[in-house]
Scaffold this active site. Structure first.
Site, PDB file in Angstrom:
ATOM      1  N   ASP A 260     -68.878  32.138 -20.258  1.00  0.00           N
ATOM      2  CA  ASP A 260     -69.233  33.339 -21.004  1.00  0.00           C
ATOM      3  C   ASP A 260     -68.336  33.497 -22.210  1.00  0.00           C
ATOM      4  O   ASP A 260     -67.175  33.897 -22.099  1.00  0.00           O
ATOM      5  CB  ASP A 260     -69.121  34.577 -20.106  1.00  0.00           C
ATOM      6  CG  ASP A 260     -69.518  35.851 -20.835  1.00  0.00           C
ATOM      7  OD1 ASP A 260     -70.215  35.746 -21.863  1.00  0.00           O
ATOM      8  OD2 ASP A 260     -69.132  36.939 -20.378  1.00  0.00           O
ATOM      9  N   LYS A 267     -66.070  37.175 -27.382  1.00  0.00           N
ATOM     10  CA  LYS A 267     -64.818  37.651 -26.796  1.00  0.00           C
ATOM     11  C   LYS A 267     -63.627  37.194 -27.645  1.00  0.00           C
ATOM     12  O   LYS A 267     -63.732  36.211 -28.394  1.00  0.00           O
ATOM     13  CB  LYS A 267     -64.652  37.075 -25.382  1.00  0.00           C
ATOM     14  CG  LYS A 267     -65.682  37.530 -24.376  1.00  0.00           C
ATOM     15  CD  LYS A 267     -65.445  36.818 -23.041  1.00  0.00           C
ATOM     16  CE  LYS A 267     -66.452  37.246 -21.990  1.00  0.00           C
ATOM     17  NZ  LYS A 267     -66.248  38.628 -21.538  1.00  0.00           N
ATOM     18  N   ASP A 278     -66.895  33.028 -14.374  1.00  0.00           N
ATOM     19  CA  ASP A 278     -67.858  34.126 -14.481  1.00  0.00           C
ATOM     20  C   ASP A 278     -69.115  33.844 -13.651  1.00  0.00           C
ATOM     21  O   ASP A 278     -70.064  34.623 -13.692  1.00  0.00           O
ATOM     22  CB  ASP A 278     -68.229  34.361 -15.948  1.00  0.00           C
ATOM     23  CG  ASP A 278     -68.682  35.796 -16.210  1.00  0.00           C
ATOM     24  OD1 ASP A 278     -68.331  36.680 -15.415  1.00  0.00           O
ATOM     25  OD2 ASP A 278     -69.379  36.020 -17.208  1.00  0.00           O
ATOM     26  N   ASP A 337     -72.279  40.628 -24.768  1.00  0.00           N
ATOM     27  CA  ASP A 337     -71.272  40.338 -23.745  1.00  0.00           C
ATOM     28  C   ASP A 337     -71.525  41.148 -22.467  1.00  0.00           C
ATOM     29  O   ASP A 337     -70.815  40.992 -21.486  1.00  0.00           O
ATOM     30  CB  ASP A 337     -69.869  40.615 -24.290  1.00  0.00           C
ATOM     31  CG  ASP A 337     -68.776  40.013 -23.413  1.00  0.00           C
ATOM     32  OD1 ASP A 337     -69.066  39.035 -22.689  1.00  0.00           O
ATOM     33  OD2 ASP A 337     -67.640  40.522 -23.441  1.00  0.00           O
ATOM     34  N   GLU A 339     -73.934  40.607 -20.458  1.00  0.00           N
ATOM     35  CA  GLU A 339     -75.013  39.670 -20.153  1.00  0.00           C
ATOM     36  C   GLU A 339     -75.323  39.528 -18.676  1.00  0.00           C
ATOM     37  O   GLU A 339     -76.448  39.224 -18.286  1.00  0.00           O
ATOM     38  CB  GLU A 339     -74.689  38.287 -20.748  1.00  0.00           C
ATOM     39  CG  GLU A 339     -73.809  37.377 -19.901  1.00  0.00           C
ATOM     40  CD  GLU A 339     -72.414  37.928 -19.608  1.00  0.00           C
ATOM     41  OE1 GLU A 339     -71.864  37.548 -18.562  1.00  0.00           O
ATOM     42  OE2 GLU A 339     -71.892  38.710 -20.412  1.00  0.00           O
ATOM     43  N   ARG A 341     -75.635  41.653 -16.289  1.00  0.00           N
ATOM     44  CA  ARG A 341     -76.646  42.597 -15.778  1.00  0.00           C
ATOM     45  C   ARG A 341     -78.050  42.183 -16.205  1.00  0.00           C
ATOM     46  O   ARG A 341     -79.032  42.487 -15.515  1.00  0.00           O
ATOM     47  CB  ARG A 341     -76.309  44.007 -16.240  1.00  0.00           C
ATOM     48  CG  ARG A 341     -76.379  44.239 -17.724  1.00  0.00           C
ATOM     49  CD  ARG A 341     -75.559  45.428 -18.188  1.00  0.00           C
ATOM     50  NE  ARG A 341     -74.135  45.186 -18.034  1.00  0.00           N
ATOM     51  CZ  ARG A 341     -73.191  46.074 -18.343  1.00  0.00           C
ATOM     52  NH1 ARG A 341     -73.531  47.260 -18.807  1.00  0.00           N
ATOM     53  NH2 ARG A 341     -71.924  45.781 -18.183  1.00  0.00           N
TER      54      ARG A 341
END
Length: 490
Positions: A260, A267, A278, A337, A339, A341
């Site tokens: 991620d 990020k 992640d 970010d 993502e 969900r």
């Protein structure tokens, strides 16, 4: 690592004995001390060792003892000595001598029952885990020398029988830890799916859906997350049919973002390397299905893993995009970010629509806000079902994987509404873990459901537990296996 159960210690390099906090020698420790002419008691009197948990005292070349090394192992207070305390003591005994040069460690638990002997073997299997496949210059003296652990018990056959299902769970935890620990250049969605598919000899049925199949299903939330990556997104479906034919399954759904970057909402560089884990939720679900199949659990269960990479690219999803989910609900992407969900939204809807499960539990390293809320020892539990939440909490206390139930106030749900679409994927920092859970609830279609935000617990940098290594924890495998065993198996 070989775990043996035997009626006596036999030839061993190290003999470990349990000592309770503040108590004189009892049981095997008293017997060995008598044979050694009080040598253990003399060593104890000249040390600060009291028998406290996570403490040990080494006594070398005790007279009258065949082993060259006696390890007094703190078992904590006798009135608080439960299965978790036993796991800590057994794991600590192994950690104290694993690089000592001795090859055989015997632990005398003849004063305990066979199920406790089995639990000690289980703890040592967890403690012995190492992820070192990329270390090419290890010094020999830093490598574990203990290859065999012999556990002394009064009922060898009963201990072996009790250990067999525990061993299956330990192997499943190791499998999950390996997945979490792998770097993203090695473990990307298709490779994750391949490793899951390789579990079919255990009796699992595994189906892998690629992007074309997911597009036909309308899973554009999940596909949108992965569209900036050259790696194809995957959906892995794992089934274990160990219960009554035709009975509705238990369902577990895992977030599997193999790396991620944050996508276009990228990020900061510092710490981004941590995002190899992640996919810890998907690893936990894969490990759970491994455990259920390995110990032949008497349930029907399904595990669904949404596997993607979230990368920045000219084709990547943008903030402001509006995407149609498999459920038909539309989502405005505020932050790429947020993502996980999106991945879970489609995976949850797919799971409830296809399998009509008794309940769904999802696991995800979903929000940094969960770490702010609970620190690093608790996962957050959100649920629309008190019964399901209570079953998770009961299992948590038995395996030492801590959860804390969080609120899901209806007034917070409105925060997720969007003026441009049915909902937005991010509502900012305030109550971030709660609003993320409320977003997921919109894709459960009223099915009993629990969400475990394992961002605090999937990875540990300074473990204080001898059965948990630094790095990948495999968190959730034991918790959910125990919940299934206690609450749902015949």
């Amino acid at each position: 690592m070989t775990i043996e159960f035997a009626a006596d210690a036999g030839p061993a390099d190290i003999l470990a004995l349990l000592v309770h906090d503040g108590e004189v020698f009892k049981g095997p420790a008293a017997t060995v001390d008598a044979a050694a002419g009080g040598a253990l008691a003399r060593a104890l009197s000249s040390s600060r060792f009291t028998g406290g948990a996570r403490s040990t005292l080494s006594v070398l070349a005790a007279p009258g003892v065949a082993a060259g090394h006696v390890l007094l192992t703190g078992a904590g207070a006798a009135d608080k000595f439960d299965d978790l305390a036993l796991e800590t003591a057994a794991g600590q005994a192994y950690q104290a001598v694993k690089t000592s040069g001795g090859a055989v460690l015997a632990i005398d638990l003849s004063h305990l029952g066979p199920s406790q002997a089995a639990r000690a073997g289980f703890a040592i299997q967890l403690a012995a885990y190492r992820f070192d496949r990329y270390l090419t210059r290890q010094k020999p003296e830093k490598l574990p020398s203990v290859k065999t652990v012999r556990i002394v018990t009064g009922d060898v056959e009963a201990a072996r029988a009790a250990y067999a299902p525990m061993q299956a769970v330990a192997e499943a935890v190791h499998f999950a830890r390996d997945l979490v620990a792998e770097p993203a250049n090695v473990l990307y969605p298709a490779e994750f799916a391949r490793r899951v598919k390789a579990l079919e000899p255990l009796g699992l049925k595994v189906e892998i859906l690629g992007e074309a199949e997911m597009d036909k299903l309308g899973m554009r939330l999940l596909l949108g997350v992965g569209q900036g990556s050259v790696r194809e997104s995957q959906l892995a479906v794992m089934r274990w049919d160990g219960g009554t034919a035709g009975e509705a399954p238990l369902a577990f759904v895992g977030k599997g973002v193999c790396f991620d970057t944050g996508g276009i909402s990228i990020k900061p560089a510092q710490g981004m390397e941590d995002m190899i884990w992640d996919m810890g939720g998907a690893a936990a679900v894969a490990g759970l299905m491994h455990a259920l199949a390995g110990r032949k659990a008497k349930v029907n269960a399904v595990g669904v893993l949404g596997l993607v990479e979230n990368m920045p690219d000219g084709n990547a999803q943008r903030p402001g995009d509006i995407v149609v989910s498999m459920s038909g609900q539309t989502v405005e992407v505020i932050n790429t970010d947020a993502e996980g969900r999106l991945v879970l939204g489609d995976a949850l809807w797919y799971t409830q629509e296809r399998f009509k499960p008794k309940f769904m539990v999802d696991l995800a390293t979903l929000t940094g806000a969960m770490i702010i809320s609970l620190g690093l020892d608790y996962a957050g539990l959100f649920s629309n079902s008190d019964e399901l939440a209570d079953n998770i909490l009961a299992a948590s206390s038995k395996v030492g994987e801590n959860v804390w139930r969080m609120p899901m106030p209806a007034q917070y749900d409105k925060i997720m509404d969007s003026k441009q679409a049915d909902m937005r994927n991010s509502a900012g920092r305030d109550g971030g873990s709660i609003t993320a859970a409320l977003f997921l609830q919109r894709f459960t279609n009223g099915v009993p459901w629990a969400h475990l935000d394992i961002a605090p617990t999937a990875w540990v940098k300074d473990s204080q537990r001898p059965t948990v290594p630094d790095g990948a924890v495999g968190w959730g495998v034991r918790l959910l296996d125990r919940m299934v065993q206690d609450a749902y198996e015949d």
